[in-house]
Write a protein that holds these residues in place. Structure first.
Motif, PDB file in Angstrom:
ATOM      1  N   PRO A   1       7.471  -2.885   9.774  1.00  0.00           N
ATOM      2  CA  PRO A   1       8.820  -3.070   9.223  1.00  0.00           C
ATOM      3  C   PRO A   1       9.711  -1.838   9.354  1.00  0.00           C
ATOM      4  O   PRO A   1      10.913  -1.906   9.101  1.00  0.00           O
ATOM      5  CB  PRO A   1       8.562  -3.377   7.743  1.00  0.00           C
ATOM      6  CG  PRO A   1       7.147  -3.790   7.645  1.00  0.00           C
ATOM      7  CD  PRO A   1       6.431  -3.098   8.765  1.00  0.00           C
ATOM      8  N   GLY A   2       9.150  -0.680   9.732  1.00  0.00           N
ATOM      9  CA  GLY A   2       9.931   0.553   9.833  1.00  0.00           C
ATOM     10  C   GLY A   2       9.877   1.305   8.522  1.00  0.00           C
ATOM     11  O   GLY A   2       9.046   1.034   7.660  1.00  0.00           O
ATOM     12  N   GLY A   3      10.752   2.261   8.336  1.00  0.00           N
ATOM     13  CA  GLY A   3      10.792   3.024   7.095  1.00  0.00           C
ATOM     14  C   GLY A   3      11.320   4.419   7.318  1.00  0.00           C
ATOM     15  O   GLY A   3      11.790   4.765   8.394  1.00  0.00           O
ATOM     16  N   SER A   4      11.237   5.223   6.261  1.00  0.00           N
ATOM     17  CA  SER A   4      11.683   6.608   6.301  1.00  0.00           C
ATOM     18  C   SER A   4      10.476   7.531   6.387  1.00  0.00           C
ATOM     19  O   SER A   4       9.425   7.243   5.815  1.00  0.00           O
ATOM     20  CB  SER A   4      12.480   6.951   5.036  1.00  0.00           C
ATOM     21  OG  SER A   4      13.649   6.186   4.974  1.00  0.00           O
ATOM     22  N   VAL A   5      10.645   8.628   7.073  1.00  0.00           N
ATOM     23  CA  VAL A   5       9.585   9.618   7.218  1.00  0.00           C
ATOM     24  C   VAL A   5      10.155  10.964   6.822  1.00  0.00           C
ATOM     25  O   VAL A   5      11.234  11.349   7.271  1.00  0.00           O
ATOM     26  CB  VAL A   5       9.079   9.687   8.678  1.00  0.00           C
ATOM     27  CG1 VAL A   5       8.076  10.811   8.845  1.00  0.00           C
ATOM     28  CG2 VAL A   5       8.492   8.362   9.108  1.00  0.00           C
ATOM     29  N   ILE A   6       9.434  11.662   5.966  1.00  0.00           N
ATOM     30  CA  ILE A   6       9.781  13.042   5.648  1.00  0.00           C
ATOM     31  C   ILE A   6       8.737  13.903   6.335  1.00  0.00           C
ATOM     32  O   ILE A   6       7.533  13.721   6.123  1.00  0.00           O
ATOM     33  CB  ILE A   6       9.799  13.282   4.127  1.00  0.00           C
ATOM     34  CG1 ILE A   6      10.886  12.425   3.484  1.00  0.00           C
ATOM     35  CG2 ILE A   6      10.020  14.760   3.829  1.00  0.00           C
ATOM     36  CD1 ILE A   6      10.903  12.479   1.976  1.00  0.00           C
ATOM     37  N   ALA A   7       9.183  14.831   7.174  1.00  0.00           N
ATOM     38  CA  ALA A   7       8.251  15.633   7.961  1.00  0.00           C
ATOM     39  C   ALA A   7       8.794  17.044   8.127  1.00  0.00           C
ATOM     40  O   ALA A   7       9.970  17.307   7.868  1.00  0.00           O
ATOM     41  CB  ALA A   7       8.029  14.985   9.325  1.00  0.00           C
TER      42      ALA A   7
END
Length: 188
Positions: free
Chosen positions: A99-105
């Motif tokens: 579904p996708g999403g947000s990534v904090i990296a």
């Protein structure tokens, strides 16, 4: 990783022998000959290249320095080893849910693999992280590095091996918008 040692005794010492001994007993010689990683021959800066073993958090090097008509010197140096991020290499790309999403990296200590493309055509890119994603349906996609505190580069590829990637979209942040983003249509 390149390691540099400066040898002085009020004045530069250019004829020293500098040896580092690792915990496993192996030794590395620090040279002063102008051959990389050494920059200037016969100055007081000695250098060596060390491949840091995987899976360690601390590295101890016992330095031994000798030079004619000088007192020998020894010192134990501890390096804190910070590994690169887990998705630093293409082969270890992190999976993003369908579904996708947000990534904090964070790409601190990330590297460039041999054979990596020049992302967004920029050969100066010096640290990359990798993700993989497969959509369930054909869909428009936005990849945005909003929130980054520096000028970023984003590149989207299709392919199964690092050296056979096909660029789908790429952008470099500039000027008033240093955080790069790309939009493209993904196919399932």
């Amino acid at each position: 990783n390149d390691i540099f040692v400066t040898v002085t005794d009020t004045f530069s010492v250019t004829n020293a022998t500098v040896v580092g001994t690792l915990e496993d007993g192996s030794q590395i010689s620090f040279l002063n000959d102008g051959v990389p990683p050494d920059v200037v021959p016969f100055d007081s800066m000695y250098s060596a290249t060390l491949t840091v073993p995987l899976g360690i958090t601390n590295l101890w090097i016992d330095l031994s320095v000798t030079a004619p008509e000088k007192e020998p010197w020894t010192n134990r140096i501890e390096y804190i080893v910070v590994p690169p991020p887990p998705n630093d290499d293409f082969e270890n790309a992190e999976k993003i849910p369908t579904p996708g999403g947000s990534v904090i990296a964070n790409n601190t200590f990330a590297t460039i693999q041999p054979g990596e493309p020049a992302h967004a055509g920029d050969p100066a890119v010096s640290a990359t992280l990798w993700w993989m994603w497969s959509p369930a349906n054909d869909t428009p996609v936005l990849v945005d590095t909003a929130g980054s505190s520096f000028e970023t580069v984003v590149a989207v590829y299709q392919g199964d091996t690092l050296t056979q990637l096909t660029e789908i979209a790429a952008a470099q942040g500039t000027g008033t918008r240093p955080q790069a983003y790309v939009q493209f249509n993904a196919t399932a």
